[in-house]
Design a protein around this motif. Structure first.
Motif, mmCIF file in Angstrom:
data_model
loop_
_atom_site.group_PDB
_atom_site.id
_atom_site.type_symbol
_atom_site.label_atom_id
_atom_site.label_comp_id
_atom_site.label_asym_id
_atom_site.label_seq_id
_atom_site.Cartn_x
_atom_site.Cartn_y
_atom_site.Cartn_z
ATOM 1 N N LEU A 121 37.854 -45.094 42.753
ATOM 2 C CA LEU A 121 38.613 -45.890 43.726
ATOM 3 C C LEU A 121 39.802 -46.557 43.037
ATOM 4 C CD1 LEU A 121 35.775 -47.616 45.779
ATOM 5 C CD2 LEU A 121 37.441 -45.968 46.646
ATOM 6 N N HIS A 122 40.975 -46.010 43.269
ATOM 7 C CA HIS A 122 42.205 -46.642 42.792
ATOM 8 C C HIS A 122 43.249 -46.525 43.897
ATOM 9 C CE1 HIS A 122 43.924 -42.631 42.036
ATOM 10 N NE2 HIS A 122 42.775 -42.323 41.443
ATOM 11 N N ALA A 123 44.388 -47.161 43.718
ATOM 12 C CA ALA A 123 45.378 -47.250 44.799
ATOM 13 C C ALA A 123 45.866 -45.884 45.260
ATOM 14 C CB ALA A 123 46.551 -48.120 44.345
ATOM 15 N N GLY A 124 45.879 -44.898 44.373
ATOM 16 C CA GLY A 124 46.302 -43.557 44.758
ATOM 17 C C GLY A 124 45.293 -42.829 45.623
ATOM 18 N N LEU A 184 42.078 -55.324 44.769
ATOM 19 C CA LEU A 184 42.445 -56.609 45.366
ATOM 20 C C LEU A 184 43.236 -57.466 44.381
ATOM 21 C CD1 LEU A 184 39.174 -57.445 47.350
ATOM 22 C CD2 LEU A 184 41.138 -56.039 48.015
ATOM 23 N N LEU A 185 42.931 -57.331 43.093
ATOM 24 C CA LEU A 185 43.712 -58.032 42.071
ATOM 25 C C LEU A 185 45.160 -57.546 42.096
ATOM 26 C CD1 LEU A 185 43.525 -60.061 39.658
ATOM 27 C CD2 LEU A 185 43.146 -58.063 38.189
ATOM 28 N N ASP A 239 31.963 -49.095 41.788
ATOM 29 C CA ASP A 239 32.867 -49.152 42.944
ATOM 30 C C ASP A 239 33.261 -50.581 43.290
ATOM 31 O OD1 ASP A 239 32.767 -46.397 43.158
ATOM 32 O OD2 ASP A 239 31.236 -46.394 44.719
ATOM 33 N N ILE A 240 32.335 -51.514 43.129
ATOM 34 C CA ILE A 240 32.659 -52.925 43.390
ATOM 35 C C ILE A 240 33.730 -53.394 42.416
ATOM 36 C CG2 ILE A 240 31.748 -55.273 43.463
ATOM 37 C CD1 ILE A 240 30.719 -53.471 45.728
ATOM 38 N N TYR A 241 33.589 -53.017 41.160
ATOM 39 C CA TYR A 241 34.590 -53.370 40.145
ATOM 40 C C TYR A 241 35.944 -52.763 40.511
ATOM 41 C CZ TYR A 241 36.498 -54.289 35.472
ATOM 42 O OH TYR A 241 37.267 -54.735 34.426
ATOM 43 N N HIS A 242 35.948 -51.519 40.956
ATOM 44 C CA HIS A 242 37.194 -50.857 41.326
ATOM 45 C C HIS A 242 37.870 -51.542 42.504
ATOM 46 C CE1 HIS A 242 36.032 -46.768 39.316
ATOM 47 N NE2 HIS A 242 36.428 -47.685 38.454
ATOM 48 N N VAL A 243 37.086 -51.984 43.495
ATOM 49 C CA VAL A 243 37.678 -52.720 44.613
ATOM 50 C C VAL A 243 38.247 -54.051 44.119
ATOM 51 C CG1 VAL A 243 37.243 -53.839 46.829
ATOM 52 C CG2 VAL A 243 36.200 -51.630 46.332
ATOM 53 N N TRP A 267 41.991 -45.430 33.245
ATOM 54 C CA TRP A 267 42.725 -46.662 33.557
ATOM 55 C C TRP A 267 41.963 -47.604 34.493
ATOM 56 C CZ3 TRP A 267 44.007 -41.832 35.358
ATOM 57 C CH2 TRP A 267 43.971 -41.639 36.725
ATOM 58 N N ILE A 268 40.812 -47.162 35.017
ATOM 59 C CA ILE A 268 39.984 -48.040 35.851
ATOM 60 C C ILE A 268 38.544 -48.052 35.335
ATOM 61 C CG2 ILE A 268 41.381 -47.903 37.960
ATOM 62 C CD1 ILE A 268 39.487 -45.684 38.929
ATOM 63 N N MET A 269 38.388 -47.844 34.061
ATOM 64 C CA MET A 269 37.059 -47.776 33.455
ATOM 65 C C MET A 269 36.379 -49.146 33.499
ATOM 66 S SD MET A 269 35.148 -45.440 31.858
ATOM 67 C CE MET A 269 36.215 -44.268 31.021
#
Length: 322
Positions: free
Chosen positions: A176-179, A252-253, A244-248, A224-226
């Motif tokens: 889960l990233h912005a892309g 939001l950050l 997934d919670i960390y990625h969200v 980059w989202i590890m």
């Protein structure tokens, strides 16, 4: 156009090597395995499946797992055709990748997950045809004058709603990233002059896994989202849905900072994302900080729990404005 390598062929070789012929009983012949050739589409080409013609447009995106093309079908649906790239893999391996992603898309049908219209093989090349979205969340983060805090509760609601469904089905997205957050513009065909309704959708289930099948070491997650547990699960906790919670939390950050932020390995291990959230003045910052805690046991435990925190903050802000 390239031929698939045989399973025991070096990835640097381009020629298909047919398996050796086996001895056959007298009077019988052994059929050679057919040569499989990867044939990606070209702009302006027509392809077809199940008696429906698809018109291929320009390339929208390209990554390690495939290339995505604009596509329109005979019904007039504006679609996106994802073509799975061989990446020096055999025909059977590519088919397995295509099938796994297709099964995830078919099983995980939800209003906030990109919808699959069709999937087929055409000229030894595997297609997944999905709804076409207008842009990614990355494009919004790059927009000048962005006030991400206004967007945050809407992005959070749609993404977390999808995530709650994915986790409830026993899966973890892991990417889960912005892309991979797409913006769908829902238009009224009978009133095309109306502004479209915006909806955020989770895309790219290519590396999603059943939670019980996730490897604690070496699990595929974008560098980059590890999350911390993927770097050191013995210290920070098991690799599972909390990824997934960390990625969200990272998404939001980005929104409260009005830009995409990038963190290195040591930043993640040192808890820099959480520290940035804690230092921010946004009313949403405390909820984001909890989602970015390094230790899985201390992190926000579920998508609905994170949504309740975001929703309560949004309601409080609305009440202050009235």
């Amino acid at each position: 156009m390239s031929q698939f390598p045989q399973q025991n062929q070096s990835p640097h070789q381009n020629e298909w090597i047919a398996p050796p012929l086996q001895a056959a009983p007298l009077g019988l012949t052994v059929q050679q395995a057919p040569v499989r050739t990867f044939v990606p589409p070209t702009e302006g080409e027509r392809i077809w499946s199940n008696n429906i013609t698809y018109f291929i447009g320009r390339i929208i995106d390209s990554g390690a797992f495939g290339t995505v093309y604009e596509c329109v079908d005979e019904w007039g649906n504006e679609l996106a055709a994802k073509v799975i790239s061989p990446q020096s893999q055999t025909y059977e391996q590519v088919r397995a990748i295509w099938h796994a992603e297709l099964m995830s898309l078919l099983y995980l049908r939800h209003p906030n997950i990109t919808y699959v219209h069709a999937a087929f093989e055409f000229r030894d090349t595997f297609y997944i045809v999905m709804e076409r979205c207008a842009m990614t969340l990355s494009a919004i983060l790059l927009a000048p004058g962005l006030n991400g805090e206004l967007w945050l509760p809407h992005v959070a609601r749609h993404v977390l709603h999808a995530l709650h469904f994915i986790h409830g089905s026993g899966y973890v997205h892991k990417d889960l990233h912005a892309g991979n957050i797409l913006v769908s513009h829902q238009r009224d065909a009978m009133a095309p002059w109306k502004d479209p309704v915006w909806q955020f959708k989770v895309a790219d289930l290519g590396i999603s896994n059943l939670e019980g099948n996730i490897r604690q070491s070496g699990s595929i997650v974008a560098q980059w989202i590890m999350p911390p547990e993927c770097l050191n699960h013995s210290e920070f906790g098991a690799v599972g849905r909390h990824v997934d919670i960390y990625h969200v939390g990272l998404l939001l950050l980005n929104l409260i900072h009005n830009k995409e932020l990038h963190f290195g390995r040591q930043d993640i291990l040192d808890g820099v994302p959480r520290q940035l959230a804690e230092a921010h003045s946004s009313p949403y910052a405390p909820a984001i900080a909890r989602a970015l805690r390094r230790h899985v046991s201390s992190r926000t435990q579920s998508a609905i729990e994170l949504w309740r925190e975001v929703s309560a903050t949004a309601a409080s802000l609305r009440s202050q404005q009235t």
